[in-house]
Design a protein around this motif. Structure first.
Motif, PDB file in Angstrom:
ATOM      1  N   GLU A  96       3.573   7.135  -1.720  1.00 50.53           N
ATOM      2  CA  GLU A  96       3.834   7.808  -3.166  1.00 50.53           C
ATOM      3  C   GLU A  96       2.559   7.575  -4.034  1.00 50.53           C
ATOM      4  O   GLU A  96       2.294   8.679  -4.806  1.00 50.53           O
ATOM      5  CB  GLU A  96       4.981   7.216  -3.813  1.00 50.53           C
ATOM      6  CG  GLU A  96       5.431   7.691  -5.164  1.00 50.53           C
ATOM      7  CD  GLU A  96       6.516   7.042  -5.537  1.00 50.53           C
ATOM      8  OE1 GLU A  96       6.926   7.454  -6.962  1.00 50.53           O
ATOM      9  OE2 GLU A  96       7.415   6.423  -5.052  1.00 50.53           O
ATOM     10  N   ALA A  97       1.713   6.361  -4.019  1.00 48.24           N
ATOM     11  CA  ALA A  97       0.639   6.140  -4.573  1.00 48.24           C
ATOM     12  C   ALA A  97      -0.432   6.849  -4.297  1.00 48.24           C
ATOM     13  O   ALA A  97      -1.307   7.376  -5.080  1.00 48.24           O
ATOM     14  CB  ALA A  97       0.513   4.542  -4.742  1.00 48.24           C
ATOM     15  N   VAL A  98      -0.745   7.069  -2.994  1.00 44.34           N
ATOM     16  CA  VAL A  98      -2.042   7.346  -2.530  1.00 44.34           C
ATOM     17  C   VAL A  98      -2.018   8.686  -1.432  1.00 44.34           C
ATOM     18  O   VAL A  98      -2.865   8.918  -1.084  1.00 44.34           O
ATOM     19  CB  VAL A  98      -2.919   6.361  -1.982  1.00 44.34           C
ATOM     20  CG1 VAL A  98      -3.239   5.130  -2.980  1.00 44.34           C
ATOM     21  CG2 VAL A  98      -2.480   5.765  -0.596  1.00 44.34           C
ATOM     22  N   GLY A  99      -0.626   8.781  -1.184  1.00 40.90           N
ATOM     23  CA  GLY A  99      -0.636  10.081   0.032  1.00 40.90           C
ATOM     24  C   GLY A  99      -0.531   9.228   1.279  1.00 40.90           C
ATOM     25  O   GLY A  99      -0.458   8.068   1.404  1.00 40.90           O
ATOM     26  N   SER A 100      -0.554  10.194   2.405  1.00 40.64           N
ATOM     27  CA  SER A 100      -0.444   9.501   3.759  1.00 40.64           C
ATOM     28  C   SER A 100      -1.791   8.746   4.162  1.00 40.64           C
ATOM     29  O   SER A 100      -2.764   8.782   3.258  1.00 40.64           O
ATOM     30  CB  SER A 100      -0.571  10.974   4.631  1.00 40.64           C
ATOM     31  OG  SER A 100      -1.778  11.458   4.499  1.00 40.64           O
ATOM     32  N   VAL A 101      -1.473   7.893   4.914  1.00 43.94           N
ATOM     33  CA  VAL A 101      -2.503   6.638   5.284  1.00 43.94           C
ATOM     34  C   VAL A 101      -2.673   6.625   6.672  1.00 43.94           C
ATOM     35  O   VAL A 101      -1.711   6.886   7.534  1.00 43.94           O
ATOM     36  CB  VAL A 101      -1.838   5.435   4.970  1.00 43.94           C
ATOM     37  CG1 VAL A 101      -2.799   4.170   5.428  1.00 43.94           C
ATOM     38  CG2 VAL A 101      -1.537   5.237   3.293  1.00 43.94           C
ATOM     39  N   ASP A 102      -3.732   6.625   7.241  1.00 41.00           N
ATOM     40  CA  ASP A 102      -4.701   6.602   8.648  1.00 41.00           C
ATOM     41  C   ASP A 102      -4.946   5.170   8.851  1.00 41.00           C
ATOM     42  O   ASP A 102      -5.245   4.520   7.695  1.00 41.00           O
ATOM     43  CB  ASP A 102      -5.402   7.676   8.901  1.00 41.00           C
ATOM     44  CG  ASP A 102      -4.783   9.087   8.735  1.00 41.00           C
ATOM     45  OD1 ASP A 102      -3.698   9.297   9.062  1.00 41.00           O
ATOM     46  OD2 ASP A 102      -5.484  10.084   8.481  1.00 41.00           O
ATOM     47  N   GLY A 103      -5.613   5.096  10.079  1.00 46.28           N
ATOM     48  CA  GLY A 103      -6.051   3.814  10.502  1.00 46.28           C
ATOM     49  C   GLY A 103      -5.156   2.592  10.610  1.00 46.28           C
ATOM     50  O   GLY A 103      -4.080   2.914  11.205  1.00 46.28           O
ATOM     51  N   THR A 104      -5.449   1.520  10.231  1.00 49.63           N
ATOM     52  CA  THR A 104      -4.703   0.065  10.304  1.00 49.63           C
ATOM     53  C   THR A 104      -3.898  -0.187   9.302  1.00 49.63           C
ATOM     54  O   THR A 104      -4.741  -0.370   8.162  1.00 49.63           O
ATOM     55  CB  THR A 104      -5.700  -0.836  10.849  1.00 49.63           C
ATOM     56  OG1 THR A 104      -6.258  -0.522  12.052  1.00 49.63           O
ATOM     57  CG2 THR A 104      -4.937  -2.314  11.108  1.00 49.63           C
ATOM     58  N   VAL A 105      -2.579  -0.729   9.200  1.00 50.82           N
ATOM     59  CA  VAL A 105      -2.125  -1.336   8.092  1.00 50.82           C
ATOM     60  C   VAL A 105      -1.498  -2.641   8.596  1.00 50.82           C
ATOM     61  O   VAL A 105      -1.159  -2.870   9.593  1.00 50.82           O
ATOM     62  CB  VAL A 105      -0.867  -0.605   7.855  1.00 50.82           C
ATOM     63  CG1 VAL A 105       0.230  -1.118   7.096  1.00 50.82           C
ATOM     64  CG2 VAL A 105      -1.086   0.937   7.541  1.00 50.82           C
ATOM     65  N   LEU A 106      -1.936  -3.765   7.913  1.00 51.60           N
ATOM     66  CA  LEU A 106      -1.625  -5.035   8.234  1.00 51.60           C
ATOM     67  C   LEU A 106      -0.444  -5.506   7.340  1.00 51.60           C
ATOM     68  O   LEU A 106      -0.203  -4.878   6.258  1.00 51.60           O
ATOM     69  CB  LEU A 106      -2.706  -6.035   7.787  1.00 51.60           C
ATOM     70  CG  LEU A 106      -4.154  -5.763   8.265  1.00 51.60           C
ATOM     71  CD1 LEU A 106      -5.039  -6.811   7.913  1.00 51.60           C
ATOM     72  CD2 LEU A 106      -3.935  -5.568   9.812  1.00 51.60           C
ATOM     73  N   VAL A 107       0.552  -5.985   7.818  1.00 52.78           N
ATOM     74  CA  VAL A 107       1.519  -6.685   7.164  1.00 52.78           C
ATOM     75  C   VAL A 107       1.464  -8.466   7.386  1.00 52.78           C
ATOM     76  O   VAL A 107       1.365  -8.860   8.491  1.00 52.78           O
ATOM     77  CB  VAL A 107       2.894  -6.094   8.049  1.00 52.78           C
ATOM     78  CG1 VAL A 107       4.361  -6.961   7.275  1.00 52.78           C
ATOM     79  CG2 VAL A 107       3.072  -4.692   8.059  1.00 52.78           C
ATOM     80  N   THR A 108       1.432  -8.803   6.201  1.00 53.72           N
ATOM     81  CA  THR A 108       1.627 -10.421   6.103  1.00 53.72           C
ATOM     82  C   THR A 108       2.922 -10.801   5.167  1.00 53.72           C
ATOM     83  O   THR A 108       3.697 -10.086   4.790  1.00 53.72           O
ATOM     84  CB  THR A 108       0.328 -10.991   5.355  1.00 53.72           C
ATOM     85  OG1 THR A 108       0.291 -10.667   3.853  1.00 53.72           O
ATOM     86  CG2 THR A 108      -0.759 -10.240   6.154  1.00 53.72           C
ATOM     87  N   SER A 109       2.945 -12.159   4.919  1.00 53.76           N
ATOM     88  CA  SER A 109       4.060 -12.707   4.327  1.00 53.76           C
ATOM     89  C   SER A 109       3.570 -13.631   3.140  1.00 53.76           C
ATOM     90  O   SER A 109       2.594 -14.170   3.227  1.00 53.76           O
ATOM     91  CB  SER A 109       4.912 -13.651   5.110  1.00 53.76           C
ATOM     92  OG  SER A 109       5.766 -14.208   4.223  1.00 53.76           O
ATOM     93  N   ALA A 110       4.231 -13.580   2.067  1.00 48.60           N
ATOM     94  CA  ALA A 110       3.706 -14.296   0.779  1.00 48.60           C
ATOM     95  C   ALA A 110       3.844 -15.680   0.836  1.00 48.60           C
ATOM     96  O   ALA A 110       3.473 -16.429   0.034  1.00 48.60           O
ATOM     97  CB  ALA A 110       4.582 -13.877  -0.460  1.00 48.60           C
ATOM     98  N   ASP A 111       4.638 -16.178   2.210  1.00 46.67           N
ATOM     99  CA  ASP A 111       5.034 -17.688   2.137  1.00 46.67           C
ATOM    100  C   ASP A 111       3.994 -18.425   3.274  1.00 46.67           C
ATOM    101  O   ASP A 111       4.497 -19.322   3.843  1.00 46.67           O
ATOM    102  CB  ASP A 111       6.279 -18.012   2.200  1.00 46.67           C
ATOM    103  CG  ASP A 111       6.797 -17.468   3.633  1.00 46.67           C
ATOM    104  OD1 ASP A 111       6.242 -16.664   4.475  1.00 46.67           O
ATOM    105  OD2 ASP A 111       8.156 -17.844   3.847  1.00 46.67           O
ATOM    106  N   VAL A 112       2.971 -17.812   3.676  1.00 45.52           N
ATOM    107  CA  VAL A 112       2.087 -18.429   4.493  1.00 45.52           C
ATOM    108  C   VAL A 112       0.549 -18.461   3.856  1.00 45.52           C
ATOM    109  O   VAL A 112      -0.419 -17.943   4.101  1.00 45.52           O
ATOM    110  CB  VAL A 112       1.678 -17.497   5.841  1.00 45.52           C
ATOM    111  CG1 VAL A 112       3.158 -17.759   6.848  1.00 45.52           C
ATOM    112  CG2 VAL A 112       1.541 -16.199   5.575  1.00 45.52           C
ATOM    113  N   PRO A 113       0.601 -19.576   3.047  1.00 40.49           N
ATOM    114  CA  PRO A 113      -0.687 -19.730   2.016  1.00 40.49           C
ATOM    115  C   PRO A 113      -2.045 -19.996   2.664  1.00 40.49           C
ATOM    116  O   PRO A 113      -2.980 -20.052   1.940  1.00 40.49           O
ATOM    117  CB  PRO A 113      -0.059 -20.777   1.061  1.00 40.49           C
ATOM    118  CG  PRO A 113       0.874 -21.508   1.838  1.00 40.49           C
ATOM    119  CD  PRO A 113       1.468 -20.705   2.624  1.00 40.49           C
ATOM    120  N   LEU A 114      -1.951 -20.475   3.752  1.00 41.67           N
ATOM    121  CA  LEU A 114      -3.063 -21.028   4.448  1.00 41.67           C
ATOM    122  C   LEU A 114      -3.806 -19.891   5.398  1.00 41.67           C
ATOM    123  O   LEU A 114      -4.887 -19.981   5.995  1.00 41.67           O
ATOM    124  CB  LEU A 114      -2.781 -22.388   5.367  1.00 41.67           C
ATOM    125  CG  LEU A 114      -2.560 -23.537   4.631  1.00 41.67           C
ATOM    126  CD1 LEU A 114      -2.247 -24.623   5.404  1.00 41.67           C
ATOM    127  CD2 LEU A 114      -3.960 -24.061   3.817  1.00 41.67           C
TER     128      LEU A 114
END
Length: 346
Positions: A96-114
């Motif tokens: 919605e913000a930038v349109g379609s996305v190509d390439g690599t999308v990373l997914v991380t969690s907010a509770d792995v601070p190191l």
């Protein structure tokens, strides 16, 4: 340099085991909230966009993100549970913000601070060089209780089985899912809407993307972390204390390697954004917080607390307390001196 299209940071979990009115992701550790550490790591990978998915105490978390990293795209998770649904909401907000996305999308969690930004950069590189549909970050542990197990066939990852759904043989596996992923963006966008909730918890599991990729004949790989601390999550106050202790140890080690003498590391606590010049000595019992800067050749402590304070070169501050102030070059304070904006007439 391999540059991810986006990093989606999952911050939607409630964290009820913290026994706190404060959302888990806003609990502080070494000068930043847990979510702040996750966003800094995401930004260090130099992505085109960072997305934070939020749900529990939405307004408080959103306000904290807007103050800490105002360019972050905010996504709200709806009532459908599970990490797969959280990523779907994040991807929808990104589109919605930038349109379609190509390439690599990373997914991380907010509770792995190191987790470090360099790790995300290397993950992106390995994922793209292998042309994987999915690359999951894993680590080897002695006790895998509670973690998803990595199932491999011929070296490739073919499934991740949650602990509660695992067979006896699968429970013996000690390679675990760290909850950090790299995805081909087009594969992710196509696959997420098809994921179901046919599991013990009735949730949309992000890990089901692996079986979907295998069914399509796509390759899935693993990026194995040798530093298992980067995969350690935080679910209660005891784990928060363990993570804080390890991060503090790493912060102190870095300062000492840059020429700072820390007399008693076990009794010294330094936030992540503190800057200390070489040939400075930090005596036992010191607490250095916030955006504190100490110029070279100073002696701090013993038992001194500084918060958002700039200390000039060659200063000596034993048994002192100072915050939101500046201490001129060559200052020698008497023990038990307090220096605050009010004390300086500001």
């Amino acid at each position: 340099m391999n540059r991810p299209s986006a990093v989606i940071v999952l911050a939607a979990g409630q964290g009820t085991r913290m026994k706190s009115t404060t959302p888990k992701v806003l609990h502080e550790m070494c000068g930043r909230p847990l979510l702040g550490h996750a966003i800094v790591a995401a930004e260090a990978a130099n992505p085109h966009h960072v997305v934070a998915v939020i749900r529990h105490q939405r307004d408080r978390v959103a306000q904290a993100i807007e103050q800490f990293a105002p360019d972050t795209i905010l996504a709200d998770q709806d009532e459908i549970p599970g990490t797969g649904r959280a990523v779907q909401c994040g991807l929808d907000a990104l589109h919605e913000a930038v349109g379609s996305v190509d390439g690599t999308v990373l997914v991380t969690s907010a509770d792995v601070p190191l987790l470090k930004g360099d790790t995300l950069v290397e993950l992106t590189r390995a994922h793209e060089e292998a042309n994987n549909a999915v690359t999951v970050v894993t680590t080897i542990v002695d006790d895998a209780t509670g973690y998803g197990r990595i199932i491999r066939t011929g070296g490739n990852v073919t499934a991740i089985v949650e602990h509660r759904d695992a067979t006896e043989d699968q429970l013996a596996i000690n390679e675990i899912n760290a909850g950090i992923y790299a995805f081909d963006a087009q594969f992710l966008a196509k696959t997420l809407p098809s994921l179901g909730t046919d599991n013990d918890q009735g949730e949309v599991y992000l890990t089901d993307t692996i079986s979907a990729a295998v069914d399509e004949g796509r390759q899935c790989g693993a990026f194995v972390l040798s530093d298992e601390w980067q995969a350690q999550g935080c679910n209660d106050r005891a784990q928060l204390a363990e993570l804080r202790e390890e991060m503090n140890r790493r912060i102190l080690t870095e300062h000492m390697r840059e020429g700072v003498s820390i007399i008693s590391p076990a009794n010294t606590f330094i936030d992540v954004d503190v800057a200390i010049g070489p040939d400075t000595t930090i005596e036992p019992g010191c607490v250095l917080e916030g955006e504190t800067t100490i110029e070279p050749h100073s002696v701090i402590g013993p038992h001194t607390t500084l918060r958002n304070t700039t200390v000039g070169t060659g200063s000596i501050l034993p048994h002192c307390f100072a915050f939101d102030t500046e201490i001129p070059e060559g200052t020698v304070l008497a023990p038990f001196t307090q220096v605050t904006p009010a004390d300086r007439g500001e």
